[in-house]
Design an enzyme around this catalytic site. Structure first.
Site, PDB file in Angstrom:
ATOM      1  N   CYS A  37       1.871  20.307 -21.778  1.00  0.00           N
ATOM      2  CA  CYS A  37       0.594  21.040 -21.858  1.00  0.00           C
ATOM      3  C   CYS A  37       0.400  22.044 -20.718  1.00  0.00           C
ATOM      4  O   CYS A  37      -0.665  22.646 -20.610  1.00  0.00           O
ATOM      5  CB  CYS A  37      -0.570  20.066 -21.935  1.00  0.00           C
ATOM      6  N   GLN A  40       0.854  -1.198   0.000  1.00  0.00           N
ATOM      7  CA  GLN A  40       0.000   0.000   0.000  1.00  0.00           C
ATOM      8  C   GLN A  40       0.880   1.235   0.000  1.00  0.00           C
ATOM      9  O   GLN A  40       0.394   2.345  -0.121  1.00  0.00           O
ATOM     10  CB  GLN A  40      -0.872   0.023   1.253  1.00  0.00           C
ATOM     11  N   CYS A  85       3.225  20.262 -16.294  1.00  0.00           N
ATOM     12  CA  CYS A  85       3.582  19.400 -17.411  1.00  0.00           C
ATOM     13  C   CYS A  85       4.317  20.227 -18.473  1.00  0.00           C
ATOM     14  O   CYS A  85       3.838  21.301 -18.867  1.00  0.00           O
ATOM     15  CB  CYS A  85       2.313  18.806 -17.995  1.00  0.00           C
ATOM     16  N   VAL A 106       3.683   4.031  -1.093  1.00  0.00           N
ATOM     17  CA  VAL A 106       3.919   4.729  -2.356  1.00  0.00           C
ATOM     18  C   VAL A 106       5.374   5.189  -2.451  1.00  0.00           C
ATOM     19  O   VAL A 106       5.734   5.940  -3.340  1.00  0.00           O
ATOM     20  CB  VAL A 106       2.958   5.943  -2.475  1.00  0.00           C
ATOM     21  N   ASP A 107       6.204   4.723  -1.508  1.00  0.00           N
ATOM     22  CA  ASP A 107       7.586   5.224  -1.436  1.00  0.00           C
ATOM     23  C   ASP A 107       8.559   4.498  -2.356  1.00  0.00           C
ATOM     24  O   ASP A 107       9.719   4.912  -2.488  1.00  0.00           O
ATOM     25  CB  ASP A 107       8.093   5.169   0.017  1.00  0.00           C
ATOM     26  N   CYS A 146      -2.758  15.301 -19.959  1.00  0.00           N
ATOM     27  CA  CYS A 146      -2.296  14.497 -21.104  1.00  0.00           C
ATOM     28  C   CYS A 146      -1.654  13.165 -20.687  1.00  0.00           C
ATOM     29  O   CYS A 146      -1.167  12.422 -21.526  1.00  0.00           O
ATOM     30  CB  CYS A 146      -1.319  15.298 -21.973  1.00  0.00           C
ATOM     31  N   CYS A 157       0.702  13.946 -15.466  1.00  0.00           N
ATOM     32  CA  CYS A 157      -0.110  15.097 -15.870  1.00  0.00           C
ATOM     33  C   CYS A 157      -1.571  14.668 -15.934  1.00  0.00           C
ATOM     34  O   CYS A 157      -1.905  13.683 -16.590  1.00  0.00           O
ATOM     35  CB  CYS A 157       0.347  15.615 -17.236  1.00  0.00           C
ATOM     36  N   HIS A 165      -1.386   1.351  -4.396  1.00  0.00           N
ATOM     37  CA  HIS A 165      -1.754   2.773  -4.320  1.00  0.00           C
ATOM     38  C   HIS A 165      -0.825   3.659  -5.139  1.00  0.00           C
ATOM     39  O   HIS A 165      -0.753   4.861  -4.914  1.00  0.00           O
ATOM     40  CB  HIS A 165      -1.771   3.239  -2.850  1.00  0.00           C
TER      41      HIS A 165
HETATM   42  P1  NAD Z   1      -1.236   3.186   8.656  1.00  0.00           P
HETATM   43  O1  NAD Z   1      -0.467   4.437   8.868  1.00  0.00           O
HETATM   44  O2  NAD Z   1      -2.705   3.238   8.725  1.00  0.00           O
HETATM   45  O3  NAD Z   1      -0.779   2.102   9.738  1.00  0.00           O
HETATM   46  C1  NAD Z   1       0.550   1.816   9.973  1.00  0.00           C
HETATM   47  C2  NAD Z   1       0.621   0.531  10.771  1.00  0.00           C
HETATM   48  O4  NAD Z   1       1.978   0.195  10.976  1.00  0.00           O
HETATM   49  C3  NAD Z   1      -0.040   0.629  12.156  1.00  0.00           C
HETATM   50  O5  NAD Z   1      -0.869  -0.505  12.341  1.00  0.00           O
HETATM   51  C4  NAD Z   1       1.165   0.616  13.110  1.00  0.00           C
HETATM   52  O6  NAD Z   1       0.841  -0.022  14.338  1.00  0.00           O
HETATM   53  C5  NAD Z   1       2.179  -0.171  12.319  1.00  0.00           C
HETATM   54  N1  NAD Z   1       3.591   0.107  12.598  1.00  0.00           N
HETATM   55  C6  NAD Z   1       4.173   1.292  12.919  1.00  0.00           C
HETATM   56  N2  NAD Z   1       5.513   1.155  12.998  1.00  0.00           N
HETATM   57  C7  NAD Z   1       5.783  -0.142  12.690  1.00  0.00           C
HETATM   58  C8  NAD Z   1       6.993  -0.889  12.579  1.00  0.00           C
HETATM   59  N3  NAD Z   1       8.192  -0.318  12.775  1.00  0.00           N
HETATM   60  N4  NAD Z   1       6.912  -2.199  12.235  1.00  0.00           N
HETATM   61  C9  NAD Z   1       5.691  -2.787  12.041  1.00  0.00           C
HETATM   62  N5  NAD Z   1       4.519  -2.126  12.126  1.00  0.00           N
HETATM   63  C10 NAD Z   1       4.567  -0.818  12.449  1.00  0.00           C
HETATM   64  O7  NAD Z   1      -0.723   2.573   7.313  1.00  0.00           O
HETATM   65  P2  NAD Z   1      -1.461   1.715   6.186  1.00  0.00           P
HETATM   66  O8  NAD Z   1      -2.228   0.610   6.812  1.00  0.00           O
HETATM   67  O9  NAD Z   1      -0.406   1.399   5.198  1.00  0.00           O
HETATM   68  O10 NAD Z   1      -2.537   2.663   5.529  1.00  0.00           O
HETATM   69  C11 NAD Z   1      -2.266   4.011   5.285  1.00  0.00           C
HETATM   70  C12 NAD Z   1      -2.311   4.470   3.844  1.00  0.00           C
HETATM   71  O11 NAD Z   1      -1.377   5.527   3.807  1.00  0.00           O
HETATM   72  C13 NAD Z   1      -1.841   3.483   2.827  1.00  0.00           C
HETATM   73  O12 NAD Z   1      -2.793   3.459   1.848  1.00  0.00           O
HETATM   74  C14 NAD Z   1      -0.561   4.081   2.237  1.00  0.00           C
HETATM   75  O13 NAD Z   1      -0.708   4.219   0.844  1.00  0.00           O
HETATM   76  C15 NAD Z   1      -0.451   5.455   2.773  1.00  0.00           C
HETATM   77  N6  NAD Z   1       0.865   5.813   3.357  1.00  0.00           N
HETATM   78  C16 NAD Z   1       2.006   5.396   2.732  1.00  0.00           C
HETATM   79  C17 NAD Z   1       3.244   5.680   3.280  1.00  0.00           C
HETATM   80  C18 NAD Z   1       4.474   5.195   2.552  1.00  0.00           C
HETATM   81  O14 NAD Z   1       4.453   5.036   1.337  1.00  0.00           O
HETATM   82  N7  NAD Z   1       5.573   4.907   3.264  1.00  0.00           N
HETATM   83  C19 NAD Z   1       3.331   6.403   4.472  1.00  0.00           C
HETATM   84  C20 NAD Z   1       2.128   6.847   5.085  1.00  0.00           C
HETATM   85  C21 NAD Z   1       0.905   6.525   4.508  1.00  0.00           C
HETATM   86 ZN    ZN Z   2       0.351  17.305 -19.929  1.00  0.00          ZN
END
Ligand code: NAD
Ligand code: ZN
Length: 244
Positions: free
Chosen positions: A151, A100, A148, A102-103, A129, A126, A118
């Site tokens: 465009c 989930q 962009c 996005v990093d 386009c 963009c 996600h």
């Molecule tokens: P969330 O923030 O809702 O939950 C994070 C979970 O990780 C919690 O249950 C917490 O208890 C647990 N946690 C915290 N530190 C931990 C560790 N060191 N080891 C294991 N577990 C740990 O995150 P989610 O469920 O991924 O949902 C949030 C949404 O936010 C996702 O859709 C995601 O796309 C987005 N998001 C992404 C990032 C990223 O890309 N790094 C960061 C923040 C939010």
């Molecule tokens: Zn464009």
């Protein structure tokens, strides 16, 4: 607390492992989770800033948050947990990561089959386009927001905002893996963001094993989790790997 040796034996016996990851696995890389109490999201309410309506109506405001988030992502490197999953793939047990996040850190760590449910913040798209460009330190300095070059329309990170649908291809690939695996690792996800949170239930309904790693229990823990490890992903995953 689960037994690492038992889970390692299960993996050796079953063999088709998939990992379903959330923001917690990147917490050890310094990227704040949504529901934690750190930095970024105290300043910016994700429900306000990460909704597509907010982006469309005021891209300048949302880009203030995106600029900071971009900086955090560009500065981050994989945690021991990301590397452990990459090792698990190299050993032939882990067939896919459904994330989930996005990093993009699963790719950076060396995993090759990553389903980014996600999207990926390391790309900008963009809205007019559909041209995609990589996220760079330069592009995020552009005010009031990056545009962009073709465009001149506003660029948006290629991620799924609240209010947007999951990319069709990623959804199909994730469902395929959910229907194939016999062990699912559920790592660092609060399990409250849908439809992503359906994945562990789909897997469980087929009789596969659920191994959960989190610092606190989630809705999965008491309902479908077979092996629960309370702790950080960077602490627990390398311990399981030691037995493989
Ligand atoms: P969330 O923030 O809702 O939950 C994070 C979970 O990780 C919690 O249950 C917490 O208890 C647990 N946690 C915290 N530190 C931990 C560790 N060191 N080891 C294991 N577990 C740990 O995150 P989610 O469920 O991924 O949902 C949030 C949404 O936010 C996702 O859709 C995601 O796309 C987005 N998001 C992404 C990032 C990223 O890309 N790094 C960061 C923040 C939010
Ligand atoms: Zn464009």
């Amino acid at each position: 607390m689960g037994d690492v040796k038992k889970v390692a034996d299960l993996i050796k016996e079953k063999g088709y492992v998939v990992a379903f990851t959330g923001a917690g696995i990147s917490a050890d890389s310094g990227i704040p989770t949504f529901r934690g109490s750190q930095g970024l999201w105290e300043k910016y309410d994700p429900m306000e800033y990460a909704h597509i309506r907010a982006f469309n109506s005021n891209p300048e405001k949302v880009w203030m948050m995106l600029r900071e988030m971009s900086q955090v992502i560009l500065d981050a490197s994989p945690s021991p947990a990301h590397y452990a999953l990459s090792e698990l793939e190299k050993k032939g047990f882990l067939k896919a990561v459904i994330t989930q996040n996005v990093d993009g850190l699963h790719y950076v760590a060396g995993n090759t089959k990553v389903i980014e449910y996600h999207g990926n913040h390391r790309w900008l798209v963009c809205l007019s386009c559909s041209k995609r460009v990589p996220l760079t330190r330069d592009i995020i300095t552009v005010l009031p927001y990056p545009r962009c070059e073709k465009c001149n329309n506003v660029l948006k990170p290629d991620v799924v905002f609240f209010g947007e649908g999951i990319p069709m291809l990623e959804m199909i690939r994730a469902n395929e893996e959910a229907n194939k695996c016999n062990v699912l690792f559920v790592i660092g996800t609060s399990g409250v963001v849908y439809p992503a949170a359906e994945i562990p239930y789909i897997v469980k309904s087929r009789g596969a094993a659920i191994v959960e790693i989190n610092t606190t229990p989630t809705p999965f823990t008491s309902s479908i989790t077979d092996y629960y490890f309370e702790g950080t992903a960077s602490d627990i995953l390398p311990k399981i790997l030691e037995h493989l």
